[in-house]
Design a protein around this motif. Structure first.
Motif, PDB file in Angstrom:
ATOM      1  N   ILE A 121       0.791  -1.218   0.000  1.00  0.00           N
ATOM      2  CA  ILE A 121       0.000   0.000   0.000  1.00  0.00           C
ATOM      3  C   ILE A 121       0.831   1.280   0.000  1.00  0.00           C
ATOM      4  CG2 ILE A 121      -2.103  -1.027   0.891  1.00  0.00           C
ATOM      5  CD1 ILE A 121      -1.222  -0.481   3.685  1.00  0.00           C
ATOM      6  N   TYR A 151       0.855   4.526   4.284  1.00  0.00           N
ATOM      7  CA  TYR A 151      -0.440   4.658   3.622  1.00  0.00           C
ATOM      8  C   TYR A 151      -1.438   5.208   4.618  1.00  0.00           C
ATOM      9  CZ  TYR A 151      -4.521   2.567   1.078  1.00  0.00           C
ATOM     10  OH  TYR A 151      -5.679   2.298   0.394  1.00  0.00           O
ATOM     11  N   LEU A 153      -4.978   6.114   5.152  1.00  0.00           N
ATOM     12  CA  LEU A 153      -6.384   6.092   4.776  1.00  0.00           C
ATOM     13  C   LEU A 153      -7.269   6.247   6.023  1.00  0.00           C
ATOM     14  CD1 LEU A 153      -8.634   5.610   2.666  1.00  0.00           C
ATOM     15  CD2 LEU A 153      -8.292   3.152   2.980  1.00  0.00           C
ATOM     16  N   GLY A 159     -12.970   3.990   9.410  1.00  0.00           N
ATOM     17  CA  GLY A 159     -12.193   2.759   9.316  1.00  0.00           C
ATOM     18  C   GLY A 159     -12.718   1.932   8.160  1.00  0.00           C
ATOM     19  N   SER A 160     -13.649   1.041   8.462  1.00  0.00           N
ATOM     20  CA  SER A 160     -14.259   0.255   7.394  1.00  0.00           C
ATOM     21  C   SER A 160     -14.924   1.179   6.379  1.00  0.00           C
ATOM     22  CB  SER A 160     -15.326  -0.683   7.973  1.00  0.00           C
ATOM     23  OG  SER A 160     -14.735  -1.577   8.881  1.00  0.00           O
ATOM     24  N   MET A 185      -5.046   7.704  11.402  1.00  0.00           N
ATOM     25  CA  MET A 185      -4.826   6.836  12.557  1.00  0.00           C
ATOM     26  C   MET A 185      -4.349   5.460  12.124  1.00  0.00           C
ATOM     27  SD  MET A 185      -7.557   6.139  15.509  1.00  0.00           S
ATOM     28  CE  MET A 185      -6.974   5.420  17.047  1.00  0.00           C
ATOM     29  N   TRP A 186      -3.615   4.794  13.001  1.00  0.00           N
ATOM     30  CA  TRP A 186      -3.185   3.428  12.728  1.00  0.00           C
ATOM     31  C   TRP A 186      -2.273   3.348  11.504  1.00  0.00           C
ATOM     32  CZ3 TRP A 186      -3.678   0.377  16.562  1.00  0.00           C
ATOM     33  CH2 TRP A 186      -4.824   0.346  17.349  1.00  0.00           C
ATOM     34  N   THR A 237       3.391   1.995  14.495  1.00  0.00           N
ATOM     35  CA  THR A 237       2.006   2.368  14.181  1.00  0.00           C
ATOM     36  C   THR A 237       1.682   3.639  14.937  1.00  0.00           C
ATOM     37  OG1 THR A 237       1.602   0.008  14.513  1.00  0.00           O
ATOM     38  CG2 THR A 237      -0.289   1.366  13.876  1.00  0.00           C
ATOM     39  N   GLU A 414     -15.117  -9.360   8.323  1.00  0.00           N
ATOM     40  CA  GLU A 414     -16.555  -9.203   8.066  1.00  0.00           C
ATOM     41  C   GLU A 414     -16.739  -8.472   6.729  1.00  0.00           C
ATOM     42  OE1 GLU A 414     -15.176  -8.202  11.148  1.00  0.00           O
ATOM     43  OE2 GLU A 414     -15.643 -10.221  11.804  1.00  0.00           O
ATOM     44  N   ILE A 415     -16.031  -7.366   6.576  1.00  0.00           N
ATOM     45  CA  ILE A 415     -16.142  -6.581   5.342  1.00  0.00           C
ATOM     46  C   ILE A 415     -15.748  -7.454   4.142  1.00  0.00           C
ATOM     47  CG2 ILE A 415     -15.153  -4.618   4.083  1.00  0.00           C
ATOM     48  CD1 ILE A 415     -17.024  -3.677   6.281  1.00  0.00           C
TER      49      ILE A 415
ATOM     50  N   ILE B 303     -22.557   0.516  14.614  1.00  0.00           N
ATOM     51  CA  ILE B 303     -22.249  -0.790  14.017  1.00  0.00           C
ATOM     52  C   ILE B 303     -23.104  -1.918  14.593  1.00  0.00           C
ATOM     53  CG2 ILE B 303     -19.894  -0.160  13.305  1.00  0.00           C
ATOM     54  CD1 ILE B 303     -18.872  -1.717  15.763  1.00  0.00           C
ATOM     55  N   ILE B 309     -22.405  -7.899  13.229  1.00  0.00           N
ATOM     56  CA  ILE B 309     -22.119  -7.594  14.636  1.00  0.00           C
ATOM     57  C   ILE B 309     -23.179  -8.221  15.533  1.00  0.00           C
ATOM     58  CG2 ILE B 309     -21.828  -5.724  16.317  1.00  0.00           C
ATOM     59  CD1 ILE B 309     -19.567  -5.809  14.283  1.00  0.00           C
ATOM     60  N   GLN B 383     -12.733  -8.226  17.718  1.00  0.00           N
ATOM     61  CA  GLN B 383     -13.188  -8.003  16.346  1.00  0.00           C
ATOM     62  C   GLN B 383     -14.235  -6.890  16.281  1.00  0.00           C
ATOM     63  OE1 GLN B 383     -11.421  -9.568  14.165  1.00  0.00           O
ATOM     64  NE2 GLN B 383     -12.458  -9.003  12.290  1.00  0.00           N
ATOM     65  N   ILE B 384     -15.099  -6.840  17.282  1.00  0.00           N
ATOM     66  CA  ILE B 384     -16.118  -5.784  17.302  1.00  0.00           C
ATOM     67  C   ILE B 384     -15.466  -4.409  17.454  1.00  0.00           C
ATOM     68  CG2 ILE B 384     -18.033  -4.816  18.671  1.00  0.00           C
ATOM     69  CD1 ILE B 384     -18.915  -7.747  19.161  1.00  0.00           C
ATOM     70  N   GLY B 387      -9.860  -2.097  14.721  1.00  0.00           N
ATOM     71  CA  GLY B 387      -8.476  -1.742  15.044  1.00  0.00           C
ATOM     72  C   GLY B 387      -8.297  -1.441  16.525  1.00  0.00           C
ATOM     73  N   PHE B 390      -7.214  -4.105  18.867  1.00  0.00           N
ATOM     74  CA  PHE B 390      -5.801  -4.504  18.855  1.00  0.00           C
ATOM     75  C   PHE B 390      -4.974  -3.591  19.742  1.00  0.00           C
ATOM     76  CE2 PHE B 390      -1.754  -5.531  16.541  1.00  0.00           C
ATOM     77  CZ  PHE B 390      -1.869  -6.909  16.547  1.00  0.00           C
TER      78      PHE B 390
HETATM   79  C1  LIG Z   1      -1.946  -2.504  13.670  1.00  0.00           C
HETATM   80  C2  LIG Z   1      -2.740  -1.791  12.652  1.00  0.00           C
HETATM   81  C3  LIG Z   1      -2.132  -1.291  11.521  1.00  0.00           C
HETATM   82  C4  LIG Z   1      -2.861  -0.570  10.580  1.00  0.00           C
HETATM   83  N1  LIG Z   1      -2.219  -0.008   9.505  1.00  0.00           N
HETATM   84  C5  LIG Z   1      -2.909   0.859   8.710  1.00  0.00           C
HETATM   85  C6  LIG Z   1      -2.235   1.611   7.710  1.00  0.00           C
HETATM   86  O1  LIG Z   1      -1.017   1.484   7.515  1.00  0.00           O
HETATM   87  N2  LIG Z   1      -2.947   2.506   6.981  1.00  0.00           N
HETATM   88  C7  LIG Z   1      -4.290   2.675   7.163  1.00  0.00           C
HETATM   89  O2  LIG Z   1      -4.885   3.492   6.465  1.00  0.00           O
HETATM   90  N3  LIG Z   1      -4.977   1.940   8.088  1.00  0.00           N
HETATM   91  C8  LIG Z   1      -4.302   1.059   8.868  1.00  0.00           C
HETATM   92  N4  LIG Z   1      -4.977   0.354   9.850  1.00  0.00           N
HETATM   93  C9  LIG Z   1      -6.408   0.559  10.039  1.00  0.00           C
HETATM   94  C10 LIG Z   1      -7.233  -0.623   9.605  1.00  0.00           C
HETATM   95  O3  LIG Z   1      -7.293  -0.713   8.229  1.00  0.00           O
HETATM   96  C11 LIG Z   1      -8.618  -0.481  10.265  1.00  0.00           C
HETATM   97  O4  LIG Z   1      -8.457  -0.724  11.629  1.00  0.00           O
HETATM   98  C12 LIG Z   1      -9.652  -1.425   9.689  1.00  0.00           C
HETATM   99  O5  LIG Z   1      -9.966  -1.037   8.401  1.00  0.00           O
HETATM  100  C13 LIG Z   1     -10.934  -1.455  10.518  1.00  0.00           C
HETATM  101  O6  LIG Z   1     -11.403  -0.170  10.744  1.00  0.00           O
HETATM  102  P1  LIG Z   1     -11.762   0.284  12.232  1.00  0.00           P
HETATM  103  O7  LIG Z   1     -10.626  -0.054  13.099  1.00  0.00           O
HETATM  104  O8  LIG Z   1     -12.184   1.690  12.178  1.00  0.00           O
HETATM  105  O9  LIG Z   1     -12.962  -0.625  12.635  1.00  0.00           O
HETATM  106  P2  LIG Z   1     -14.510  -0.329  12.315  1.00  0.00           P
HETATM  107  O10 LIG Z   1     -14.677  -0.021  10.906  1.00  0.00           O
HETATM  108  O11 LIG Z   1     -15.030   0.626  13.317  1.00  0.00           O
HETATM  109  O12 LIG Z   1     -15.127  -1.755  12.570  1.00  0.00           O
HETATM  110  C14 LIG Z   1     -15.565  -2.200  13.852  1.00  0.00           C
HETATM  111  C15 LIG Z   1     -16.339  -3.475  13.659  1.00  0.00           C
HETATM  112  O13 LIG Z   1     -17.500  -3.202  12.847  1.00  0.00           O
HETATM  113  C16 LIG Z   1     -17.516  -4.040  11.713  1.00  0.00           C
HETATM  114  N5  LIG Z   1     -18.110  -3.304  10.613  1.00  0.00           N
HETATM  115  C17 LIG Z   1     -17.790  -2.098  10.158  1.00  0.00           C
HETATM  116  N6  LIG Z   1     -18.575  -1.780   9.125  1.00  0.00           N
HETATM  117  C18 LIG Z   1     -19.393  -2.811   8.910  1.00  0.00           C
HETATM  118  C19 LIG Z   1     -20.437  -3.100   7.985  1.00  0.00           C
HETATM  119  N7  LIG Z   1     -20.781  -2.264   7.044  1.00  0.00           N
HETATM  120  N8  LIG Z   1     -21.058  -4.272   8.075  1.00  0.00           N
HETATM  121  C20 LIG Z   1     -20.707  -5.168   9.009  1.00  0.00           C
HETATM  122  N9  LIG Z   1     -19.758  -4.957   9.914  1.00  0.00           N
HETATM  123  C21 LIG Z   1     -19.102  -3.783   9.858  1.00  0.00           C
HETATM  124  C22 LIG Z   1     -16.080  -4.408  11.486  1.00  0.00           C
HETATM  125  O14 LIG Z   1     -15.974  -5.611  10.761  1.00  0.00           O
HETATM  126  C23 LIG Z   1     -15.571  -4.548  12.897  1.00  0.00           C
HETATM  127  O15 LIG Z   1     -15.935  -5.807  13.383  1.00  0.00           O
HETATM  128  C24 LIG Z   1      -4.253  -0.410  10.756  1.00  0.00           C
HETATM  129  C25 LIG Z   1      -4.877  -0.943  11.885  1.00  0.00           C
HETATM  130  C26 LIG Z   1      -4.147  -1.616  12.827  1.00  0.00           C
HETATM  131  C27 LIG Z   1      -4.839  -2.153  14.034  1.00  0.00           C
END
Ligand SMILES: Cc1cc2nc3c(=O)[nH]c(=O)nc-3n(C[C@H](O)[C@H](O)[C@H](O)COP(=O)(O)OP(=O)(O)OC[C@H]3O[C@@H](n4cnc5c(N)ncnc54)[C@H](O)[C@@H]3O)c2cc1C
Ligand SMILES: Cc1cc2nc3c(=O)[nH]c(=O)nc-3n(C[C@H](O)[C@H](O)[C@H](O)COP(=O)(O)OP(=O)(O)OC[C@H]3O[C@@H](n4cnc5c(N)ncnc54)[C@H](O)[C@@H]3O)c2cc1C
Lengths: 603, 603
Positions: A121, A151, A153, A159-160, A185-186, A237, A414-415, B303, B309, B383-384, B387, B390
């Motif tokens: 990425i 990267y 994003l 996040g998702s 973030m992250w 991170t 999940e996504i 979510i 979820i 998982q819920i 990120g 973690f």
């Molecule tokens: C160690 C680490 C390194 C990372 N490195 C990078 C990086 O280099 N660059 C970068 O841009 N990002 C990075 N990320 C971010 C990572 O891509 C996100 O954590 C991930 O995309 C999930 O987003 P979130 O944490 O906001 O979770 P959320 O999107 O808030 O998700 C929370 C829960 O809700 C679920 N969920 C969300 N939307 C839906 C839906 N529509 N339907 C069903 N379930 C749903 C998810 O599956 C999850 O179980 C990193 C994360 C970590 C922990």
């Protein structure tokens, strides 16, 4: 490339579900060229020397060591495998790229994440979407490891839902630069990178836009503290704050509003590479666990002699073998598709983009399946070590923690589960994959009287292949009926989608394993493949179970009455074995081989 | 105790499999006395105030804080619940003891382990096996928290094979003391305990012997460094080296060669208490995850609104509810059995010993099931959180790591799985539980023609109870046939035993949930139990799946031909639903309730 490959009617993405693949048409680890094998060897040597040997440094959050080893990887050319020669890279194909991602993942998730964030990425958006100037300017530095990329994003609120970020890009009055402000973030590699790929929104655009942003603290870029993480302890991170960071307009990636597309395509490649990066991680754990089980004595016998331990080793090895089969099958499909596109006169860039996009379904499938397998394998690794598995002095506990991230990033599982089915349905709607025809045929078959002929299953995998063909019917029956019932609102029925996705995943994986083994049995002789045959059969047996279960959950929940009864009957018919495999014997056979070899020797 | 309880023909251990239990005969969390409820409240308050509020101190390996809070727990009487009043304890029953183990487990596994090691295996061997003098001398100090205890069974070469330890106890020439030398490993509370229960071998005895050893560095006792562990970071775990440590002969526990028995009985109690200690851990994770899912917005919606979820929350809540049902059911059985034994004139000590031993099967079942559920729940918790899961800044990551130990200690889950079935078979051989009769009946039923009557399933749980009764037949069919085929060598067929054990576990758990809910529906009205009804049904559905799968794995592996076909047919018949439950609807209903309550509210 040879016209041979060109002429081959290679499967389109998602088509595995409705077309039979001949074993000659899949690529396997056993097909590696001499050059690829050398690549693999040097990757393994690097891992042993620089990573595995200094494994505790990663555990001790020695970020500087991560950077140092990344630099060394650059010197060895490991960062430039996927980069075209014209930008200082080795320009090797997609399979070779996968190989490096795979074999570099053995020691610690920290390195693997740093490597993936940089080469995948962090670099790829530029090679895939960059202008000639951008590529000339940045890619050689990234390919050599002189510079590192990251990267940006994710944001606290995005996040998702990556396209919902609040980071803004405002064009200056003189039209010469954008001013970027926002909180990311992250961000992996943030602590030592020289360049960020940043996604930000211009005005009230529907979609975000990508930018190449050089890391310069004097340009309004500040970093948060290192995140305290469950695993991948030496992966840097951090949050990245942009405050009116000036970015020349020529650093926009692709066009305005194209950022979401870039992000998604980067993730597609990222996903299959992440799957690869969960392979050697599995093998190493299997090796360590097998060694331990061979040596650890309880009740006057090495614990490997206990059936409970054998069952674990057999399942672990089987998952790794199947995952390899599926990953390299898809990797070569992508490579071939790129070659075809290039031969058709597309630029390498375009060809690569479309090649990967084509197999986005498979990429999601692999990401989910392999990330879950590596978690399972590391979990059993701990269990085999008993109390010692809970100790940070053995390599199991960090492997378990490190594995946990793979189910979260590059799109949560999940996504990705929902994407896999969602994209398939979309492809069907667009007519790229004909699901409707086969689904209708299955519907008709359900109404008809089943054949009571006893089929001839004497040839290797005859029954298994017949079964796989029927498993596909389960998917078509369930998904077809769901699409019919819910139409576009299907995406709101997530529990159903999840079940369908699990069915899809199991089909792709079990078929891949069988084809790999079949191909090898044909050329190397069945005898040489006896363990692989056992693994393919064992996996299929387990896949059938999962498909039965997920199919049932779906059917009992969204259809009723006669339709339900008919579909349950179909499920039964489509998952039926004529000759039940003896799974205890299969597991024992597999475990005995792994035990005798003192590790995993099928790659 | 009332003659009521005495006269009740309460189930013997393992008998749940062959006898129907009326819902009036099981004890549930809803039956707690006022006193017990107060006990629970004060435990929860303690956890909130002293543990949860200082949760990071545990993560930072602040062993001193663990000791300090243990001391506070002592002041509040929490360490003495199970200790008879005559030795300074509160002499509360087994259920109350379980309650404290349960509700104290919410915050961190470090405290829970320290608590369990002290009150369970560190104190109990003395209350159960000590002489009057030993009890007078040591128990009051341990009950008040003036002293802390630890349990030294494991050695580097003796883990699961606990009786194989090399630690020696040599009688002095004057016959006044033993001199103990050896190396003990993984000793919880070692860093701050005042007393060790040590197992050592006298001469070449077949079995080890237990000793009470006061901690005195001048008496040849030294400690290894704190182990670096995956989880339970503030639980002190160290090696303990004994070098000619002098122990007065009067400190021998029970008789020479009785150590293995003591160790095993201590573990029986330890197992059910460990199961309890995985309950509140689950509830807290569910609460945190629900709160987060209610608040976290992606795609413009909390979510929690996503089916993916909801499915997780529903499964998590269901597991916790079912685990509660099974744990407290068994706990009360033990309490009643102790009371009966006492009423029959046995000493409290003897009564307690036999009471727990009676339900050793259930203790193993619970240990396995609940420790796996807490792992699953913490995993989904991460998982819920996506990120954030973690991140060590949220409570999910430590919960996940902490949960991992429960599948390893108090007998690994492999050992406990085998024990559960092994003990049951032994009980049958001894005639304590009649398995043969029912197994033969099942065999005959298989030969006969199934009834095609449509049963009347209109009453609450009518179908579910009928199904549970048939699931028991699956176990009898599989295990009965295995015993017949392999006789005593069955124990070598571990994969088969594992499958049988999984069937057994699922039967006990699903039945317990149904009975709990049925009892409550009868007294509080069905309406009030609608979510609990859904959870009981959902769990059963999943249990049926597991039983189907495990049953099939066993059957296809150890019987062939007609017998195989007949048993597979039996499996199908015994696991058949007349009315398939809509599992998507069940999960949605459950999750919606948990979401509305912003947490788990079924205890
Ligand atoms: C160690 C680490 C390194 C990372 N490195 C990078 C990086 O280099 N660059 C970068 O841009 N990002 C990075 N990320 C971010 C990572 O891509 C996100 O954590 C991930 O995309 C999930 O987003 P979130 O944490 O906001 O979770 P959320 O999107 O808030 O998700 C929370 C829960 O809700 C679920 N969920 C969300 N939307 C839906 C839906 N529509 N339907 C069903 N379930 C749903 C998810 O599956 C999850 O179980 C990193 C994360 C970590 C922990
Ligand atoms: C944090 C922690 C705290 C602990 N606290 C204490 C304590 O306070 N006091 C104490 O005495 N001990 C304690 N222990 C030790 C614990 O009880 C042992 O770790 C456990 O019994 C397993 O033994 P082991 O580690 O030697 O594993 P092993 O017995 O070597 O087991 C290794 C693997 O082999 C399997 N295995 C072993 N035998 C068989 C068999 N016959 N059939 C099939 N599979 C088999 C196991 O299931 C496991 O998967 C603690 C351990 C830890 C990690």
């Amino acid at each position: 490339m040879s016209t041979d490959t060109l002429n081959k009617d290679i499967l389109r993405g998602g088509q595995f579900l409705v077309k039979e693949t001949s074993c000659e048409d899949i690529f396997t680890l056993e097909d590696l060229s001499e050059e690829q094998k050398m690549m693999r060897e040097s990757t393994k040597e690097f891992v042993d020397r620089e990573l595995w040997a200094h494994w505790e440094r990663f555990e001790k959050k020695d970020y500087a060591y991560t950077e140092e080893t990344m630099r060394k990887a650059g010197e060895l050319g490991l960062l430039s495998v996927a980069v075209p020669e014209s930008y200082g890279g080795m320009g090797m194909g997609f399979v070779s790229t996968m190989l490096v991602c795979d074999y570099i993942s053995g020691a610690t998730g920290s390195f693997s994440t740093a490597f993936g964030a940089h080469t995948g990425i962090g670099t790829m958006p530029i090679t895939l979407y960059g202008t000639e100037e951008q590529k000339q300017k940045y890619v050689p530095k990234l390919a050599s490891g002189e510079w590192f990329g990251a990267y940006c994003l994710t944001e606290p609120g995005a996040g998702s839902d990556a396209n919902s970020g609040k980071t803004k890009a405002v064009l200056s009055k003189d039209g010469k630069h954008y001013s970027i402000s926002g909180q990311k973030m992250w961000i992996s590699n943030a602590g030592f990178c020289n360049l960020f790929i940043v996604f930000a929104r211009i005005e009230d655009d529907k979609n975000i836009t990508g930018f190449i942003v050089e890391n310069d603290p004097d340009n309004g870029i500040t970093l948060g503290d290192e995140e305290k993480k469950l695993g991948i302890h030496s992966s840097s991170t951090r949050q990245v704050f942009f405050s009116e960071t000036k970015v020349p307009v020529e650093n926009m990636l692709s066009e305005r509003g194209n950022g979401f597309k870039i992000a998604m395509n980067a993730l597609n490649v990222g996903r299959i590479k992440l799957a690869a990066a969960c392979l050697e991680a599995q093998r190493r754990v299997i090796n360590e666990a097998t060694k331990y089980a061979n040596e650890r004595i309880q009740f006057k016998t090495p614990i490997i002699n206990f059936g409970a331990i054998k069952a674990k080793i057999a399942d672990m090895a089987t998952n790794a073998y199947v995952d390899e089969a599926a990953c390299y099958r898809a990797a070569k499909n992508i490579e071939d598709r790129i070659a075809i596109r290039e031969a058709e006169g597309n630029s390498h860039q375009d060809a690569e983009l479309k090649g990967v996009e084509e197999y986005a379904i498979e990429c999601s499938i692999l990401k989910v399946a392999v990330s879950e397998h590596v978690q399972h394998t590391t979990d059993e690794g701990i269990q085999i070590f008993g109390g010692m598995g809970f100790s940070a002095d053995t390599p199991m506990e960090s492997a378990w923690r490190d594995a946990r991230i793979s189910r979260i990033y590059e799109g949560t599982n999940e996504i990705n589960r929902m994407l896999a089915v969602g994209m398939l349905v979309k492809k069907a709607m667009k007519g790229h994959v004909d699901l409707l025809g086969p689904a209708t045929a299955v519907g008709e078959e359900l109404m008809g009287i089943p054949s009571f002929d006893t089929p001839d299953f004497s040839e290797l995998f005859a029954e298994e292949k017949d079964l796989v063909a029927r498993l596909k019917k389960v998917f078509l029956m369930v998904a077809g009926s769901a699409v019919q019932k819910f139409g576009p609102s299907l995406e709101e029925h997530q529990m159903l989608l999840m079940s369908a996705s699990d069915i899809l995943i199991q089909i792709y994986l079990s078929e891949s394993a069988i084809l790999r083994t079949e191909k090898n049995a044909k050329r190397f002789g069945e005898e040489s493949q006896s363990t692989q045959i056992a693994m393919s059969k064992l996996y299929l047996f387990r896949a059938v179970d999962i498909i039965n279960q997920k199919g049932k959950e779906a059917i009992v929940s969204f259809v009723e009455g006669d339709e339900q009864r008919m579909m349950l009957m179909g499920l039964k018919r489509f998952t039926k074995y004529t000759n039940q495999p003896n799974v205890v014997a299969l597991r024992t056979q597999i475990a005995d081989k792994v035990a005798a070899d003192n590790g995993y020797t099928f790659d």
